[in-house]
Design a protein around this motif. Structure first.
Motif, short mmCIF file in Angstrom:
data_model
loop_
_atom_site.label_atom_id
_atom_site.label_comp_id
_atom_site.label_asym_id
_atom_site.label_seq_id
_atom_site.Cartn_x
_atom_site.Cartn_y
_atom_site.Cartn_z
N UNK A 150 0.37 -1.35 -0.09
CA UNK A 150 -0.03 -0.36 0.52
C UNK A 150 0.74 0.82 -0.01
N UNK A 151 1.77 1.17 0.40
CA UNK A 151 2.68 2.46 0.62
C UNK A 151 3.16 3.20 -0.54
N UNK A 152 3.17 3.96 -0.98
CA UNK A 152 3.75 4.33 -2.61
C UNK A 152 5.32 4.15 -3.07
N UNK A 153 5.95 4.07 -3.70
CA UNK A 153 6.96 3.20 -4.38
C UNK A 153 7.68 4.42 -3.63
N UNK A 154 7.48 5.20 -3.45
CA UNK A 154 9.19 6.64 -3.19
C UNK A 154 9.25 6.32 -1.31
N UNK A 155 8.45 6.00 -1.12
CA UNK A 155 8.02 5.36 0.17
C UNK A 155 8.29 4.14 0.48
N UNK A 156 8.26 3.23 -0.47
CA UNK A 156 8.20 1.71 -0.05
C UNK A 156 10.06 1.69 -0.28
N UNK A 157 10.56 1.99 -0.96
CA UNK A 157 11.77 2.13 -1.72
C UNK A 157 12.41 2.04 -0.83
N UNK A 158 12.58 3.04 -0.47
CA UNK A 158 12.90 3.72 1.17
C UNK A 158 12.87 2.19 2.48
N UNK A 159 11.91 1.58 2.39
CA UNK A 159 11.58 1.07 3.52
C UNK A 159 12.64 -0.65 2.81
N UNK A 160 12.79 -0.70 1.86
CA UNK A 160 13.39 -1.50 0.99
C UNK A 160 14.72 -1.70 1.52
N UNK A 161 15.71 0.35 1.31
CA UNK A 161 17.03 -0.27 1.56
C UNK A 161 16.63 -0.62 2.66
N UNK A 162 16.74 -0.32 3.62
CA UNK A 162 16.66 -0.73 4.96
C UNK A 162 16.61 -1.94 5.49
N UNK A 163 15.34 -2.44 4.41
CA UNK A 163 14.79 -4.02 5.10
C UNK A 163 15.86 -4.70 4.59
N UNK A 164 16.94 -4.52 3.00
CA UNK A 164 17.89 -5.34 2.63
C UNK A 164 18.76 -5.51 3.46
N UNK A 165 19.14 -4.63 4.59
CA UNK A 165 20.63 -4.53 5.56
C UNK A 165 19.92 -4.75 6.51
N UNK A 166 18.81 -4.53 7.01
CA UNK A 166 18.81 -4.92 8.36
C UNK A 166 17.08 -5.99 9.05
N UNK A 167 16.46 -6.41 7.83
CA UNK A 167 16.06 -7.52 7.99
C UNK A 167 14.52 -7.47 8.26
N UNK A 168 14.17 -8.22 8.77
CA UNK A 168 12.10 -9.06 9.13
C UNK A 168 12.08 -7.62 9.94
N UNK A 169 12.81 -7.35 10.76
CA UNK A 169 12.29 -6.59 11.84
C UNK A 169 12.00 -4.84 10.90
N UNK A 170 12.31 -4.58 10.96
CA UNK A 170 11.91 -4.04 10.02
C UNK A 170 11.10 -3.39 9.38
N UNK A 171 9.81 -4.35 8.95
CA UNK A 171 9.16 -5.03 8.44
C UNK A 171 8.03 -3.92 9.70
#
Length: 568
Positions: free
Chosen positions: A219-240
């Protein structure tokens, strides 16, 4: 050009400012802590090609199974995509649970490529039975892939991660369902105002929380989701989890600003889910990507280890109830039948409110009356006889002044016997105290609200004596009984923490002449052996104000157990 090398699937007209590559062109960092800071600060956020290269680098460092399919496997299976026209309308596998591919900024024809990748993944990972987030992750990575084969390899490595204690995507219904329960637990603790809103407006809060991953990944816009992905790939599942809690906080603020709903009658949960989805899809108008990340990382949560422990506990609870595959979901909030529920202390609506505070793995249960002074008499001995063997229990008290208060107690009262003749505290940090009248409020373990009081570790339990209000001098030495680690609740047990004070882990205690809830500089509740006289006060363990008059007479006392609602 990034458009040529990593953007063949992207509709650049939809990318906005993200189509303009600027900023750094390479990342020269080996230190994980520094890399984490760079991800959070958006070091590569303005350069599409650099972001694509960083994603590839991060995913290729994920520890994977010995045999993990790569790009060459995809090419062998699918043939040369450049000379083979892909077939259209390829359905997605059943394990995505009906979730459509979010398009974000992909070209329309890229949908077919994504469907082919996901179906190829399904063939290579036959053990995946439920993975509703896969379409979103595949869509995002396709924005940063040179071709389908590379995207397939990136997705495969995420799914094949075998690092102990680390998970990136749920791949079974059991894992997914336990994550929804875990999010509910975290919402109760870290976004109580938001949770209160959901309970007040939706008939089934747990049904609303089944969307928690969708909020972030779909549901997040792409501009927000891609920033989440930046951190998720470094820090993992707890970021979600962090992002979803932050979104719930923003939603609650939005509803408060719109003078919405806490006072309204609960409505169909589907309407609440749709309202949250609409808010998140339009969040860009009020919340920037950086503001979302700032909010998410300002939440002081327990470590990944503690979240993992909670998830494992929820998984175990589901397994015990036989819930391991997708099935028609029971309406958990309505497990409390107002036509059959009968308490002399609280109404069905009030008990439903209390149910919204308890850990999610017990929300599948119904209240079962174990003891009441109106039937069983005012005897502490009979109280123990009726309550032993049940875990957890709910204590309800109505005073002669009309105040109503109580406690959720995580551990079997039989545990008191481990302390011998000494009054010894036991229980876990899932205990909490509450009051219903004159106003409804609950108070959790102080360490949940103030994590600085403890750090996650294999700490030794405190065994120093502590004083207890309401006890004579010979019973003043309260000790934490020695207890095998395997007997402890796997979540929020005091042994998991390096507590700065022994007074912050005094949950419950009892002997032949009293029961106590909460300790350290006073007791939250003290009840005498005749279940007639009591005292209420502040205590360090729950950091609570007095739940009622500091000295009170018990008009009625009830104890409730948790009956498995899934049992036939």
């Amino acid at each position: 050009m990034a458009e040529e090398e990593y953007g063949s699937f992207v509709d650049w007209n939809q990318m906005g400012d993200l189509a303009k590559s600027s900023g750094p062109t390479k990342v020269d960092c080996k230190d994980l802590k520094e890399f984490k800071q760079m991800a959070r600060q958006g070091y590569w956020a303005k350069n599409h090609k650099l972001r694509a290269q960083v994603y590839e680098q991060l995913i290729k460092t994920i520890p994977c199974r010995t045999v993990t399919p790569d790009a060459e496997v995809y090419r062998d299976i699918m043939g040369n995509a450049g000379t083979k026209k892909p077939s259209s309308n390829i359905p997605l596998p059943e394990f995505v649970d009906g979730n459509a591919l979010p398009l974000y900024c992909l070209k329309a024809e890229a949908v077919t490529s994504a469907h082919q990748i996901i179906n190829c993944v399904a063939g290579q990972f036959p053990d995946i039975s439920h993975c509703p987030s896969l379409p979103a992750i595949t869509s995002m990575l396709l924005h940063f892939s040179k071709d389908e084969a590379q995207c397939f390899e990136l997705v495969s490595r995420i799914l094949a991660c075998n690092e102990p204690g680390k998970r990136l995507l749920d791949q079974t219904f059991l894992a997914f369902e336990s994550s929804c329960m875990t999010f509910g637990d975290l919402a109760i603790k870290y976004c109580p105002a938001g949770h209160k809103l959901i309970v007040a407006t939706a008939q089934d809060a747990l049904e609303v929380y089944t969307d928690w991953q969708r909020w972030v990944l779909f549901d997040l816009p792409f501009s927000h989701m891609v920033r989440v992905l930046d951190v998720y790939l470094v820090e993992g599942y707890k970021v979600l989890f962090r992002m979803a809690i932050a979104l719930l906080k923003f939603y609650r603020k939005h509803k408060a600003g719109a003078q919405g709903g806490e006072g309204s009658q609960p409505q169909d949960s589907g309407k609440v889910r749709a309202d949250i989805q609409a808010f998140i899809k339009g969040i860009a108008s009020t919340v920037t990507p950086e503001k979302l990340l700032e909010k998410a990382f300002s939440i002081r949560m327990f470590s990944r280890k503690e979240i993992t422990l909670l998830q494992l506990t929820n998984e175990k609870s589901l397994q015990q109830k036989g819930i391991t595959v997708k099935q028609k979901r029971r309406n958990v909030q309505l497990a409390l039948n107002p036509d059959t529920f009968s308490s002399e202390i609280v109404s069905a609506k009030e008990m439903r409110d209390i149910w919204s505070w308890i850990p999610e793995r017990f929300a599948l249960c119904q209240p079962q009356l174990l003891f009441t002074t109106s039937t069983h008499g005012c005897s502490l001995n009979r109280f123990y006889q009726h309550c032993e063997g049940y875990e957890p229990t709910l204590l309800l008290i109505r005073t002669t002044d009309g105040d109503v208060c109580g406690a959720f107690l995580s551990t079997d009262w039989q545990e008191r016997k481990r302390g011998g003749n000494k009054l010894s505290f036991f229980g876990t940090g899932e205990c909490f105290v509450f009051r219903m009248k004159p106003e409804m409020e609950h108070f959790e373990w102080v360490v949940i609200r103030h994590p600085e009081l403890a750090s996650s570790s294999n700490a030794q339990s405190q065994e120093e004596p502590a004083s207890s209000e309401g006890q004579n001098s010979e019973n003043n030495g309260l000790q934490q009984p020695e207890k095998p680690a395997g007997d402890l609740s796997p979540f929020l047990s005091a042994r998991h923490f390096n507590l700065t004070s022994k007074n912050t882990s005094m949950f419950m205690a009892g002997n032949f002449d009293s029961i106590i809830v909460g300790g350290g500089d006073g007791n939250a509740l003290y009840i005498d052996s005749e279940l007639n006289h009591g005292r209420a006060g502040r205590c360090a363990t729950f950091d609570n104000p007095p739940l009622c008059a500091e000295s009170f007479q018990v008009a009625l006392l009830e104890t409730w157990g948790f009956q498995d609602a899934m049992a036939s």
